[in-house]
Motif scaffolding. Structure first.
Motif, PDB file in Angstrom:
ATOM      1  N   GLN A   1      -9.027  14.547   6.969  1.00 24.52           N
ATOM      2  CA  GLN A   1      -9.324  15.857   7.993  1.00 24.52           C
ATOM      3  C   GLN A   1     -10.697  15.949   8.098  1.00 24.52           C
ATOM      4  OE1 GLN A   1      -7.027  15.457   5.254  1.00 24.52           O
ATOM      5  NE2 GLN A   1      -5.129  16.853   5.879  1.00 24.52           N
ATOM      6  N   ARG A   2     -11.507  15.790   6.872  1.00 25.56           N
ATOM      7  CA  ARG A   2     -12.882  15.985   6.928  1.00 25.56           C
ATOM      8  C   ARG A   2     -13.644  15.127   7.858  1.00 25.56           C
ATOM      9  NH1 ARG A   2     -12.863  16.675   0.345  1.00 25.56           N
ATOM     10  NH2 ARG A   2     -12.448  18.897   0.371  1.00 25.56           N
ATOM     11  N   LYS A   3     -13.157  13.676   7.725  1.00 23.74           N
ATOM     12  CA  LYS A   3     -13.660  12.569   8.660  1.00 23.74           C
ATOM     13  C   LYS A   3     -13.418  13.004  10.072  1.00 23.74           C
ATOM     14  CE  LYS A   3     -13.445   7.960   9.595  1.00 23.74           C
ATOM     15  NZ  LYS A   3     -12.064   6.948   9.969  1.00 23.74           N
ATOM     16  N   VAL A   4     -12.142  13.617  10.399  1.00 23.91           N
ATOM     17  CA  VAL A   4     -12.111  13.788  12.043  1.00 23.91           C
ATOM     18  C   VAL A   4     -12.978  14.861  12.347  1.00 23.91           C
ATOM     19  CG1 VAL A   4     -10.229  14.817  13.431  1.00 23.91           C
ATOM     20  CG2 VAL A   4      -9.820  12.940  11.766  1.00 23.91           C
ATOM     21  N   VAL A   5     -12.808  16.187  11.517  1.00 22.59           N
ATOM     22  CA  VAL A   5     -13.834  17.069  11.844  1.00 22.59           C
ATOM     23  C   VAL A   5     -15.041  16.791  11.987  1.00 22.59           C
ATOM     24  CG1 VAL A   5     -14.697  19.297  11.335  1.00 22.59           C
ATOM     25  CG2 VAL A   5     -12.303  18.955  10.982  1.00 22.59           C
ATOM     26  N   PHE A   6     -15.816  15.945  11.074  1.00 22.11           N
ATOM     27  CA  PHE A   6     -16.942  15.503  11.308  1.00 22.11           C
ATOM     28  C   PHE A   6     -17.292  14.623  12.374  1.00 22.11           C
ATOM     29  CE2 PHE A   6     -20.703  12.892   9.807  1.00 22.11           C
ATOM     30  CZ  PHE A   6     -21.605  13.668   9.710  1.00 22.11           C
ATOM     31  N   GLU A   7     -16.477  13.774  12.716  1.00 22.33           N
ATOM     32  CA  GLU A   7     -16.590  12.918  14.056  1.00 22.33           C
ATOM     33  C   GLU A   7     -16.426  13.778  15.256  1.00 22.33           C
ATOM     34  OE1 GLU A   7     -13.089  10.225  13.539  1.00 22.33           O
ATOM     35  OE2 GLU A   7     -13.984   8.936  12.217  1.00 22.33           O
ATOM     36  N   ILE A   8     -15.757  14.868  15.400  1.00 23.49           N
ATOM     37  CA  ILE A   8     -15.611  15.600  16.598  1.00 23.49           C
ATOM     38  C   ILE A   8     -17.001  16.243  16.442  1.00 23.49           C
ATOM     39  CG2 ILE A   8     -14.639  17.713  17.474  1.00 23.49           C
ATOM     40  CD1 ILE A   8     -13.173  15.231  18.076  1.00 23.49           C
TER      41      ILE A   8
ATOM     42  N   ILE B   1     -13.186  22.932  18.203  1.00 22.90           N
ATOM     43  CA  ILE B   1     -12.899  21.715  17.361  1.00 22.90           C
ATOM     44  C   ILE B   1     -11.518  21.532  17.095  1.00 22.90           C
ATOM     45  CG2 ILE B   1     -13.233  20.985  15.100  1.00 22.90           C
ATOM     46  CD1 ILE B   1     -15.957  22.520  14.649  1.00 22.90           C
ATOM     47  N   TYR B   2     -10.688  22.434  16.899  1.00 20.07           N
ATOM     48  CA  TYR B   2      -9.208  22.406  16.922  1.00 20.07           C
ATOM     49  C   TYR B   2      -8.679  21.985  18.232  1.00 20.07           C
ATOM     50  CZ  TYR B   2      -4.332  23.736  16.444  1.00 20.07           C
ATOM     51  OH  TYR B   2      -3.083  23.667  16.492  1.00 20.07           O
ATOM     52  N   GLU B   3      -9.181  22.321  19.324  1.00 21.42           N
ATOM     53  CA  GLU B   3      -8.848  22.099  20.684  1.00 21.42           C
ATOM     54  C   GLU B   3      -8.748  20.697  21.012  1.00 21.42           C
ATOM     55  OE1 GLU B   3      -6.829  23.792  23.219  1.00 21.42           O
ATOM     56  OE2 GLU B   3      -6.564  25.045  21.448  1.00 21.42           O
ATOM     57  N   HIS B   4     -10.006  19.971  20.255  1.00 17.90           N
ATOM     58  CA  HIS B   4     -10.468  18.618  20.568  1.00 17.90           C
ATOM     59  C   HIS B   4      -9.477  17.602  19.358  1.00 17.90           C
ATOM     60  CE1 HIS B   4     -13.823  18.755  23.333  1.00 17.90           C
ATOM     61  NE2 HIS B   4     -14.243  19.854  22.523  1.00 17.90           N
ATOM     62  N   ILE B   5      -8.931  18.191  18.388  1.00 19.93           N
ATOM     63  CA  ILE B   5      -8.323  17.552  17.353  1.00 19.93           C
ATOM     64  C   ILE B   5      -6.736  17.565  17.462  1.00 19.93           C
ATOM     65  CG2 ILE B   5      -7.971  17.560  14.934  1.00 19.93           C
ATOM     66  CD1 ILE B   5     -10.735  18.113  14.509  1.00 19.93           C
TER      67      ILE B   5
ATOM     68  N   PRO C   1      -2.071  16.402  15.160  1.00 20.04           N
ATOM     69  CA  PRO C   1      -1.278  17.613  14.941  1.00 20.04           C
ATOM     70  C   PRO C   1      -1.007  18.125  13.655  1.00 20.04           C
ATOM     71  CG  PRO C   1       0.061  15.847  15.827  1.00 20.04           C
ATOM     72  CD  PRO C   1      -1.314  15.146  15.577  1.00 20.04           C
ATOM     73  N   GLU C   2      -1.036  17.164  12.862  1.00 20.60           N
ATOM     74  CA  GLU C   2      -1.014  17.780  11.338  1.00 20.60           C
ATOM     75  C   GLU C   2      -2.275  18.516  10.649  1.00 20.60           C
ATOM     76  OE1 GLU C   2      -3.218  13.653  10.790  1.00 20.60           O
ATOM     77  OE2 GLU C   2      -1.380  14.693  12.166  1.00 20.60           O
ATOM     78  N   ILE C   3      -3.296  18.506  11.351  1.00 24.57           N
ATOM     79  CA  ILE C   3      -4.480  19.389  10.843  1.00 24.57           C
ATOM     80  C   ILE C   3      -4.358  20.865  11.975  1.00 24.57           C
ATOM     81  CG2 ILE C   3      -7.079  19.579  10.937  1.00 24.57           C
ATOM     82  CD1 ILE C   3      -6.992  16.334  11.005  1.00 24.57           C
TER      83      ILE C   3
END
Length: 157
Positions: free
Chosen positions: A21-28, A42-46, A51-53
């Motif tokens: 989760q931290r990695k994905v948010v950081f990547e966005i 950020i949520y819209e991009h992820i 979908p689990e985040i």
């Protein structure tokens, strides 16, 4: 140093683990660094990719990132906080300037730090050590001004 290595190092300094989760948010945040994203954006991009985040996870992750110096929380007076990722080269947070269009909401970064000489004067005159400053300029961007000019110059037939 790559983005993931930088993230892992910053988290490790405070005994936090690198989670997906931290990695994905950081990547966005890294991919969209010019956009000054809100947690909802950020949520819209992820959400479609992971979908689990959930949105609550994004809020907690951003709070953690702010605490450990990975992001800077910005308030552009639009009703939500936005986040700006700090590069691996930024060891100390020092704010740059932003231009905010009151028509379309566009945020333009001013890369130059135009306040250095003013800070020096203030520090000497008031014996005050400045750590940071926040400057926001509001106005109308060139695209919105061009639209206004084009609409105003049209002749009715």
């Amino acid at each position: 140093m790559g983005c993931v290595e930088f993230l892992k190092e910053k988290l490790g300094e405070r005994n936090f683990k690198l989670t997906n989760q931290r990695k994905v948010v950081f990547e966005i945040l890294t991919e969209k660094k010019e956009e000054h994203l809100s947690p909802e954006e950020i949520y819209e991009h992820i959400k479609d990719i992971y979908p689990e985040i959930g949105l609550a996870t994004i809020y907690r992750t951003l709070q953690l990132f702010e605490e450990i110096g990975l992001v800077y929380k910005l308030n552009f007076d639009d009703g939500c906080y936005r986040y700006e990722i700090l590069s691996p080269n930024n060891k100390e947070v020092h704010q740059h300037h932003h231009l905010i269009c009151k028509k379309c909401g566009k945020i333009i970064e001013v890369k130059e730090d135009l306040m250095n000489s003013l800070e020096e004067i203030i520090e000497k005159q008031y014996n005050f050590e400045i750590k940071n400053h926040i400057v926001k300029f509001t106005g109308i961007c060139s695209q919105c001004r061009n639209k206004e000019n084009n609409n105003g110059n049209r002749k009715e037939t």
